[in-house]
Design a protein around this motif. Sequence first.
Motif, PDB file in Angstrom:
ATOM      1  N   ARG A 429       0.843  -1.199   0.000  1.00 17.09           N
ATOM      2  CA  ARG A 429       0.000   0.000   0.000  1.00 17.09           C
ATOM      3  C   ARG A 429       0.882   1.255   0.000  1.00 17.09           C
ATOM      4  NH1 ARG A 429      -5.342  -0.091   1.222  1.00 17.09           N
ATOM      5  NH2 ARG A 429      -5.147   1.997   0.290  1.00 17.09           N
ATOM      6  N   PRO A 430       1.509   1.570  -1.129  1.00 18.01           N
ATOM      7  CA  PRO A 430       2.392   2.746  -1.162  1.00 18.01           C
ATOM      8  C   PRO A 430       1.666   4.064  -0.934  1.00 18.01           C
ATOM      9  CG  PRO A 430       2.062   1.841  -3.380  1.00 18.01           C
ATOM     10  CD  PRO A 430       1.481   0.851  -2.419  1.00 18.01           C
ATOM     11  N   ASP A 431       0.330   4.055  -1.026  1.00 21.94           N
ATOM     12  CA  ASP A 431      -0.458   5.269  -0.802  1.00 21.94           C
ATOM     13  C   ASP A 431      -0.617   5.588   0.676  1.00 21.94           C
ATOM     14  OD1 ASP A 431      -1.980   2.819  -0.805  1.00 21.94           O
ATOM     15  OD2 ASP A 431      -3.802   4.023  -0.623  1.00 21.94           O
ATOM     16  N   LYS A 432      -0.233   4.673   1.548  1.00 20.30           N
ATOM     17  CA  LYS A 432      -0.414   4.863   2.986  1.00 20.30           C
ATOM     18  C   LYS A 432       0.904   5.250   3.664  1.00 20.30           C
ATOM     19  CE  LYS A 432      -4.782   3.396   3.343  1.00 20.30           C
ATOM     20  NZ  LYS A 432      -5.891   4.205   3.885  1.00 20.30           N
ATOM     21  N   THR A 433       0.783   5.988   4.770  1.00 25.57           N
ATOM     22  CA  THR A 433       1.911   6.232   5.663  1.00 25.57           C
ATOM     23  C   THR A 433       1.948   5.113   6.695  1.00 25.57           C
ATOM     24  OG1 THR A 433       1.794   8.632   5.416  1.00 25.57           O
ATOM     25  CG2 THR A 433       2.881   7.794   7.386  1.00 25.57           C
ATOM     26  N   PHE A 434       3.102   4.491   6.870  1.00 25.68           N
ATOM     27  CA  PHE A 434       3.243   3.397   7.834  1.00 25.68           C
ATOM     28  C   PHE A 434       4.088   3.857   9.013  1.00 25.68           C
ATOM     29  CE2 PHE A 434       1.568   1.061   4.388  1.00 25.68           C
ATOM     30  CZ  PHE A 434       1.061  -0.124   4.906  1.00 25.68           C
ATOM     31  N   ILE A 435       3.552   3.634  10.214  1.00 22.25           N
ATOM     32  CA  ILE A 435       4.222   4.020  11.455  1.00 22.25           C
ATOM     33  C   ILE A 435       4.250   2.813  12.381  1.00 22.25           C
ATOM     34  CG2 ILE A 435       4.176   5.542  13.470  1.00 22.25           C
ATOM     35  CD1 ILE A 435       2.580   7.555  11.796  1.00 22.25           C
ATOM     36  N   HIS A 436       5.432   2.433  12.847  1.00 20.07           N
ATOM     37  CA  HIS A 436       5.496   1.363  13.845  1.00 20.07           C
ATOM     38  C   HIS A 436       6.171   1.889  15.102  1.00 20.07           C
ATOM     39  CE1 HIS A 436       9.820  -0.215  13.316  1.00 20.07           C
ATOM     40  NE2 HIS A 436       9.723   0.743  12.423  1.00 20.07           N
ATOM     41  N   VAL A 437       5.696   1.381  16.228  1.00 23.63           N
ATOM     42  CA  VAL A 437       6.140   1.848  17.539  1.00 23.63           C
ATOM     43  C   VAL A 437       6.813   0.690  18.256  1.00 23.63           C
ATOM     44  CG1 VAL A 437       5.425   2.879  19.729  1.00 23.63           C
ATOM     45  CG2 VAL A 437       4.192   3.452  17.616  1.00 23.63           C
ATOM     46  N   LEU A 438       8.066   0.879  18.657  1.00 21.15           N
ATOM     47  CA  LEU A 438       8.804  -0.203  19.299  1.00 21.15           C
ATOM     48  C   LEU A 438       9.687   0.346  20.408  1.00 21.15           C
ATOM     49  CD1 LEU A 438      11.687  -1.459  16.926  1.00 21.15           C
ATOM     50  CD2 LEU A 438      10.641   0.786  16.765  1.00 21.15           C
ATOM     51  N   GLY A 439      10.158  -0.563  21.238  1.00 23.06           N
ATOM     52  CA  GLY A 439      11.062  -0.201  22.320  1.00 23.06           C
ATOM     53  C   GLY A 439      12.505  -0.448  21.936  1.00 23.06           C
ATOM     54  N   ASP A 440      13.408  -0.056  22.837  1.00 22.75           N
ATOM     55  CA  ASP A 440      14.819  -0.179  22.508  1.00 22.75           C
ATOM     56  C   ASP A 440      15.282  -1.636  22.456  1.00 22.75           C
ATOM     57  OD1 ASP A 440      14.266  -0.101  25.208  1.00 22.75           O
ATOM     58  OD2 ASP A 440      15.817   1.351  25.712  1.00 22.75           O
ATOM     59  N   ALA A 441      14.625  -2.540  23.178  1.00 17.92           N
ATOM     60  CA  ALA A 441      14.999  -3.949  23.089  1.00 17.92           C
ATOM     61  C   ALA A 441      14.718  -4.491  21.688  1.00 17.92           C
ATOM     62  CB  ALA A 441      14.247  -4.776  24.133  1.00 17.92           C
ATOM     63  N   ALA A 442      13.590  -4.114  21.108  1.00 15.59           N
ATOM     64  CA  ALA A 442      13.261  -4.564  19.750  1.00 15.59           C
ATOM     65  C   ALA A 442      14.224  -3.982  18.724  1.00 15.59           C
ATOM     66  CB  ALA A 442      11.826  -4.167  19.405  1.00 15.59           C
ATOM     67  N   MET A 443      14.713  -2.767  18.962  1.00 15.29           N
ATOM     68  CA  MET A 443      15.673  -2.155  18.040  1.00 15.29           C
ATOM     69  C   MET A 443      16.889  -3.040  17.843  1.00 15.29           C
ATOM     70  SD  MET A 443      15.057   0.859  16.663  1.00 15.29           S
ATOM     71  CE  MET A 443      16.709   1.491  16.450  1.00 15.29           C
ATOM     72  N   GLY A 444      17.346  -3.639  18.940  1.00 18.74           N
ATOM     73  CA  GLY A 444      18.534  -4.470  18.854  1.00 18.74           C
ATOM     74  C   GLY A 444      18.349  -5.721  18.025  1.00 18.74           C
ATOM     75  N   MET A 445      17.101  -6.154  17.852  1.00 17.84           N
ATOM     76  CA  MET A 445      16.820  -7.365  17.090  1.00 17.84           C
ATOM     77  C   MET A 445      16.901  -7.142  15.575  1.00 17.84           C
ATOM     78  SD  MET A 445      15.877 -10.212  18.759  1.00 17.84           S
ATOM     79  CE  MET A 445      15.374 -10.754  20.395  1.00 17.84           C
ATOM     80  N   VAL A 446      16.446  -5.974  15.103  1.00 16.59           N
ATOM     81  CA  VAL A 446      16.177  -5.843  13.670  1.00 16.59           C
ATOM     82  C   VAL A 446      16.684  -4.544  13.060  1.00 16.59           C
ATOM     83  CG1 VAL A 446      14.117  -7.296  13.785  1.00 16.59           C
ATOM     84  CG2 VAL A 446      13.892  -4.829  14.159  1.00 16.59           C
ATOM     85  N   GLY A 447      17.404  -3.723  13.793  1.00 18.24           N
ATOM     86  CA  GLY A 447      17.685  -2.364  13.352  1.00 18.24           C
ATOM     87  C   GLY A 447      18.321  -2.225  11.984  1.00 18.24           C
ATOM     88  N   LEU A 448      19.128  -3.193  11.563  1.00 19.45           N
ATOM     89  CA  LEU A 448      19.806  -3.060  10.279  1.00 19.45           C
ATOM     90  C   LEU A 448      18.841  -2.999   9.102  1.00 19.45           C
ATOM     91  CD1 LEU A 448      22.879  -5.427  10.753  1.00 19.45           C
ATOM     92  CD2 LEU A 448      22.880  -2.936  10.688  1.00 19.45           C
ATOM     93  N   ASP A 449      17.617  -3.507   9.272  1.00 22.29           N
ATOM     94  CA  ASP A 449      16.671  -3.484   8.160  1.00 22.29           C
ATOM     95  C   ASP A 449      16.065  -2.104   7.929  1.00 22.29           C
ATOM     96  OD1 ASP A 449      16.422  -5.749   6.501  1.00 22.29           O
ATOM     97  OD2 ASP A 449      15.634  -6.901   8.175  1.00 22.29           O
TER      98      ASP A 449
END
Length: 548
Positions: A429-449
């Motif tokens: 859905r390129p017409d939509k704005t996507f916002i995800h909310v996460l904590g700093d622990a989750a950042m460490g799991m996937v941040g490179l993406d």
Amino acid sequence: MKGSIAIAHLLKEYGVRHLFCFPANPLIDASASVGIQPIIARTERGAVNMADGYSRLSPRGTVGVVTMQDGPGIENAFGGIAHAFADSIPILVLPRGTARSRQSYGPSFSAIANYAHVTKWAAQINMSDRIPELMRHAFSKLRSANGAPVMLEVPYDVLTEEIKELDLSAHDSSGFRSSGDPADIRDAVAALLKATNPVIHVGQGILDSEASDELVEFAELVQAPVMTITPGKSAFPETHPLSIGNGATTATGMVNHFLAQSDLVFGIGSNFYRSLMSVEIPSGKIMIQCSSSEQDLNNEYSLHHGVLGDPKLILQQLIDEVRFQTNNRGTETNEPLLLEIQKQRTQWLDAWMPKLTSPDTPINPYRVIFELNNAIDHSKTVVTHDSGNPRDQLTPFFEATEPKSYIGWGNSTQLGYSLGISIGGKLARPDKTFIHVLGDAAMGMVGLDFESSLRASAPIVTIVFNNGRMGGYGNSMPNATATYASNLLGGNYTEFGNSMGVKSERITNPEDIAASIKRAIQSTENGQSALVEFMTGEESNFSRVSWM
């Protein structure tokens, strides 16, 4: 042509536009040669999460497709595929397999044997002339009821061998679904119309079957309050006068009031499992459940009535049956009920307003949620949470107004999942704005993406709650926390985001929250992903029902 080219042509015939992947697999280059865009993630799990998000936000029948190499590739993908299975998301997984001449020897990894319990169907394309047959069967399963991953392992020699001409047209594989037994429909409606204080309990099945319009019509016809569990959040507009919001491990005050007082719970497209995703239902209720999966029926709660079938088709039957049993009148508008819902909503929000408008520093996460809810255009935005405290804080208070404007998930609670599904969703859905909310622990799991979102031309907004710790874990490991500070972690995620090419800023003043969110959205409209790092305190108060 080679086997990989044949598969690529069939993918294109079945409407596939993106191939989520992590090298190496001959299918990547073969797909690119026929016009399918490879979306290369930083990890196999990330690629699977993106395919998952693509399926979630696409129209019914359009699914994400993901590929990876044999051995470590398909081994690393397990978490993502298991998550899609737990949340009933259809994705097509096409791992490269060990060449047929080397199978049954170590150390080759059998994807079929190891993924059998987290897929709807797992098979191997063991002969090149079976490619059209097995692909047709895979798409038929993916497009039918009860979504889940489907896996077709393709041995390396099948991908690379020269094969004879095959019929590479996409045969009808639109999927199959069925309506409910008319007798079950009749009995369920009769019980509902006799109830004094019914509550409609809504899950993900409404979104999967694209049945939100029918749900609204049904709720208005019977004049019953509607709650969603987290996977069903956004299936019913939370601005509707009959909405009582979301009920899970945290819940709105309206769910607390009306579910406690109810004499009948009418589940549609929802499961009644006791989990983080679904509030526990107090005993003594008449229980009715309408589901497309027989595994959901008569499970942790004993049912008085059940209907097996597609939620959209069932709702159409329910609407017709209500009209029949009420001589086409339905239920008159229940003004006292509507006033009571509004009263309970006002009382609940008033009680939480000190948190939602808190001027404190570090910033209270509820203040961020309040400002987010007011700063965005809900008709153009899709929001999702990550695991843990961000989920428990966001789901009661964020207002979902349109189907799939909120992605609720968590039958598996893998940290970092929100990033991949947001990237995949943006491609759908390129017409939509996507916002995800996460904590700093989750950042460490996937941040490179984060960087993957830029290469994929899928700009998204990331909101990080940085409180320097794993929220809530201090209570579960008190000795480790007191002696070794084991619950603490940290980082400067603004600097990290900027190093990945993501427009990033750190916010410490609550008065700057709204403006920073709007700047981040503007960045995505200009084609660049954005990260806003809010320096928050650890918040231990949650909106829960009184009996949990």
